[in-house]
Design a protein around this motif. Structure first.
Motif, mmCIF file in Angstrom:
data_model
loop_
_atom_site.group_PDB
_atom_site.id
_atom_site.type_symbol
_atom_site.label_atom_id
_atom_site.label_comp_id
_atom_site.label_asym_id
_atom_site.label_seq_id
_atom_site.Cartn_x
_atom_site.Cartn_y
_atom_site.Cartn_z
ATOM 1 N N THR A 13 39.589 -48.550 72.547
ATOM 2 C CA THR A 13 40.215 -47.573 71.660
ATOM 3 C C THR A 13 41.723 -47.825 71.547
ATOM 4 O OG1 THR A 13 38.573 -46.018 72.504
ATOM 5 C CG2 THR A 13 40.374 -45.100 71.202
ATOM 6 N N VAL A 32 38.912 -38.504 68.419
ATOM 7 C CA VAL A 32 38.143 -39.567 69.088
ATOM 8 C C VAL A 32 37.894 -39.172 70.540
ATOM 9 C CG1 VAL A 32 38.154 -41.976 69.840
ATOM 10 C CG2 VAL A 32 39.026 -41.390 67.577
ATOM 11 N N TYR A 47 34.237 -38.519 72.249
ATOM 12 C CA TYR A 47 33.859 -39.413 73.354
ATOM 13 C C TYR A 47 33.500 -38.578 74.591
ATOM 14 C CZ TYR A 47 34.218 -43.700 76.246
ATOM 15 O OH TYR A 47 33.973 -44.758 77.083
ATOM 16 N N LEU A 59 34.853 -43.662 67.928
ATOM 17 C CA LEU A 59 35.901 -44.203 67.068
ATOM 18 C C LEU A 59 35.435 -44.222 65.613
ATOM 19 C CD1 LEU A 59 38.647 -45.606 66.994
ATOM 20 C CD2 LEU A 59 37.449 -47.778 67.239
#
Lengths: 594, 188
Positions: A9, A328, A332, A366
């Motif tokens: 990332t 993101v 996650y 992402l």
């Protein structure tokens, strides 16, 4: 969550940041009509196009003429696309002999591709011929992307120019956008995708023998296509053995690259960018996410450079990326925390339902944030199967009007509208005349900004309510309870904001969704475009007011924080009730073990 | 309106360039530079017969093959003409029942570990060709028993078919189930 996931990332965003300045500066040169390193090759093509099409490159347009040309261009394109789908059965490049689209599905799909939404109520492999994919969908991926970008450029010119009513030439902007930006990047990246396994051919679909044949129970249908039922009313099934399967083919790579670069998002196949032929490796996954963000992020630099204040561009980009990175991270974390109801059965906690092994949770977080923070709508995972909070991330990014970093062009002009609102409110609070980049913000600019920002919100709430009053619309829900509400909310959020992704369980190919959706997409696309161009016209006519002591600095940290707050508050005030009834209720239910 | 002609002409010109020339040029480049990938990454079995694409998963049942992920494609699992996921929400009772059944199948095959999620949760495409190395490892004992092989030999086979993260850090390690099973068949 693991360190590799975070590392991937971080590297991704570092590369993106590194690309913003060179690419943004290049865009500025293209739209100022200056020479670029591609000019020796492209100037002859450009001149030829202008001559053949009768474009007068030196003639600039006032905003109304610009808007009319743009709308005419889009409507003509939409009409031709509609016709292509209706006539598909009779057109060439159709090795599978696929039938024409029914009219309401063709209408929805034509509006969808014309408006950069790429909402898909059909599945590509069984519905769309290569001709439709190439001359219809691929073409519109370019054209709708270019449309968004030129509106952003015209909006910038409104701030840069003084005492004029001219905001540029639509034909020239469009042509240069395609020739100098979209086409070269596509030609460069498409072979790279192929090298990883994205297919690119015009062959008929391939028959493949299975290593291990399989059998399944198939519902029997009569000649009319109706299910056969026995005396008790149960569906009659027959045992079918499958020894070979059909693997679809097609010119995928050429469409895949522009679908991401132009933040269109319409999949060649039903599974979209989760399909191994569209997105075969973790590396292509990053390339595709990168393409989605590249133009939107770079346009902030273009804005700064054209306005003579690059700090302003960076300030806007900082706000965008802060929200995006947060999204993101939340997705996650939520997907890693997983589904306790599944974990209880003796399974690891991470939620992989509707995700591909090769991307992992980090690559999925992402991609799903990039695709909804922009107006892309390509998916590499099924958002419908994410955990309630994980799935709320893409939904919320769409509901925030897709400004992080936003669709190509649309993200910037929507963000500029938010800036105008933020400046105006701040001006009221400190008792000064609101100004932005040396232009006074007055009632007309406020109106246009409100239209740009609020159109989608009004559409989402109106159509979601309408759907909840309509029994046929409710029948389309695939999951019961709170999750079903999320599906409908997501559908109209997606269409009104021209995203195109879905909580895909919803059976959307019905008269209700095809028609209401078409309307939502059209209004959601063109109302903000016309408002932004009108604002550009009004701003261009104003004189320049040099900054004074009382001017609020809009390129510093306090304003960036204020702007983030305005975006979040507008989003929260509009949608908090709906979100509480959908994802939030479901999250509580899930934790409660029900 | 004098803008009518240039507007419509530009649309026609770009339709020809972007819908015709562009995809055909990319097809040409792709077929010259990457013929195998461009046409679908097909692989052959030990006898040289086409055995499917390494990118499109196939369904395997029975003890002597490694099992892939569950697939929610229409009609039958791993139907390449119907790519897609289950779209089941996380609290959907029918979905939870389905997962419980899949867990039971693994328990009946003798697996006692906590199961890697991908073995009992359907993929997004329904065609996912991969499982995690852990997902393959916990099946090794069953496959070894069914084929009269040593579990350790299968462990080595899995390791040989494990693809690491790309460039060392992108994505997740994975094992291609079709290639692993073809290699198994080639060993006998």
């Amino acid at each position: 969550m693991n360190n590799y996931g975070w590392m991937q990332t971080i590297v991704f965003f570092a590369v993106l940041l590194a690309a913003v300045k060179p690419f943004g500066a290049y865009l500025a040169r293209v739209f100022r009509g200056e020479r670029t390193f591609l000019s020796p090759l492209l100037v002859p093509c450009e001149n030829l196009l202008y001559r053949v099409c009768g474009v007068d490159r030196d003639e600039e347009m006032p905003w109304r003429r610009y808007a009319l040309s743009l709308i005419l261009f889009n409507l003509a394109g939409g009409a031709v696309l509609f016709a292509i789908m209706l006539l598909q059965g009779a057109l060439p490049y159709n090795p599978q002999k696929l039938a024409s689209f029914p009219w309401q599905l063709a209408l929805n799909s034509a509006v969808s591709f014309m408006t950069n939404t790429n909402w898909q109520a059909y599945s590509g492999e069984t519905s769309a011929s290569y001709f439709t994919q190439m001359f219809g969908f691929t073409v519109h991926n370019f054209l709708s992307a270019a449309t968004g970008i030129v509106v952003a450029i015209a909006t910038i010119r409104g701030f840069v120019r003084h005492r004029t009513d001219l905001i540029g030439n639509f034909h020239v902007d469009l042509t240069r956008c395609i020739l100098y930006v979209l086409l070269p990047v596509s030609l460069l990246v498409a072979p790279l995708l192929v090298s990883q396994g994205v297919i690119q051919n015009l062959s008929p679909y391939k028959k493949v023998p299975l290593v291990q044949p399989l059998t399944y129970e198939k519902a029997k249908v009569d000649d009319g296509g109706n299910a056969v039922r026995d005396a008790h009313g149960n569906a009659v099934t027959e045992r079918v053995t499958v020894r070979e399967v059909t693997v679809p083919m097609g010119p995928v790579a050429s469409q895949e690259v522009i679908k991401e670069l132009g933040t269109n998002g319409g999949g060649f196949f039903n599974a979209n960018s989760a399909h191994p032929y569209e997105n075969p490796t973790p590396f292509t996954n990053l390339i595709e996410a990168f393409l989605m963000l590249l133009i939107g992020a770079s346009l902030t630099y273009t804005f700064g450079e054209m306005a003579g204040n690059t700090r302003q561009g960076w300030a806007i980009l900082a706000v965008m990326l802060a929200i995006l990175v947060l999204a993101v991270g939340i997705n996650y974390a939520a997907e890693s925390a997983g589904n306790p109801l599944v974990a209880k059965l003796g399974v690891h906690q991470v939620n992989l339902e509707g995700k591909e092994t090769r991307f992992g949770l980090a690559g999925t977080a992402l991609f799903s944030s990039a695709t909804t923070g922009t107006s892309c709508g390509a998916v590499n995972a099924m958002h419908d199967s994410m955990t309630p909070l994980g799935g709320m991330v893409p939904l919320s990014l769409i509901l925030l009007s897709e400004v992080v970093v936003g669709g190509v062009g649309t993200g910037l002009y929507t963000m500029i509208a938010f800036v105008v609102i933020a400046v105006f409110v701040a001006g009221l609070m400190i008792g000064r005349t609101p100004e932005f980049l040396g232009k006074k913000i007055e009632v007309r600019e406020m109106w246009m900004s409100i239209v740009t920002v609020m159109t989608s919100g009004v559409l989402v709430l109106f159509f979601t309510t309408l759907a909840l009053w309509t029994p046929q619309a409710i029948a389309s829900m695939a999951n019961p309870g709170a999750h079903g509400l999320s599906e409908i909310l997501y559908a109209f959020a997606s269409m009104s904001n021209n995203n195109g992704s879905a909580f895909a369980g919803l059976a959307a190919n019905t008269l209700f969704y095809n028609l209401t959706g078409s309307l939502a997409m059209l209004v959601g696309r063109f109302a903000p475009i016309v408002a932004s161009l009108a604002m550009a016209g009004s701003l261009a006519g104003k004189k320049y007011v040099p900054p004074s002591l009382g001017t609020l600095p809009t390129d510093k940290v306090p304003f960036a924080l204020w702007l983030s707050l305005v975006i979040l508050v507008v989003g929260a005030l509009t949608f908090f009730p709906a979100l509480s009834l959908g994802p939030i209720v479901e999250h509580v239910t899930m934790l409660g073990g029900k | 309106m004098k803008d009518m002609r240039p507007t419509l002409m530009l649309f026609i010109a770009f339709t020809l360039i972007l819908g015709g020339a562009y995809p055909l040029i990319v097809t040409g480049i792709a077929e010259l530079a990457f013929p195998s990938q461009a046409s679908g990454s097909f692989v052959a079995d030990a006898g040289g017969v086409s055995a499917g694409s390494r990118l499109i998963g196939q369904h395997f049942t029975g003890a002597k093959y490694f099992w892939p992920r569950p697939s929610a494609t229409e009609d039958f699992p791993y139907n390449p003409m119907a790519s897609g996921g289950s779209n089941a929400g996380p609290t959907n009772p029918d979905y939870l029942k389905t997962v419980a059944q899949r867990v039971r199948a693994y328990r009946e095959s003798g697996v006692t570990h906590t199961l890697p999620s991908e073995l009992v949760q359907a993929s997004a495409s329904g065609l996912d060709p991969d499982i995690s190395p852990q997902g393959a490892a916990i099946q090794a004992e069953r496959v070894a028993r069914a084929r009269g092989m040593k579990t350790a030999d299968l462990g080595r086979l899995i390791a040989a078919h494990t693809q690491g993260r790309q460039l060392g850090f992108i994505g997740e390690p994975r094992v291609n189930v079709l290639e692993l099973n073809l290699a198994l068949d080639a060993m006998k």
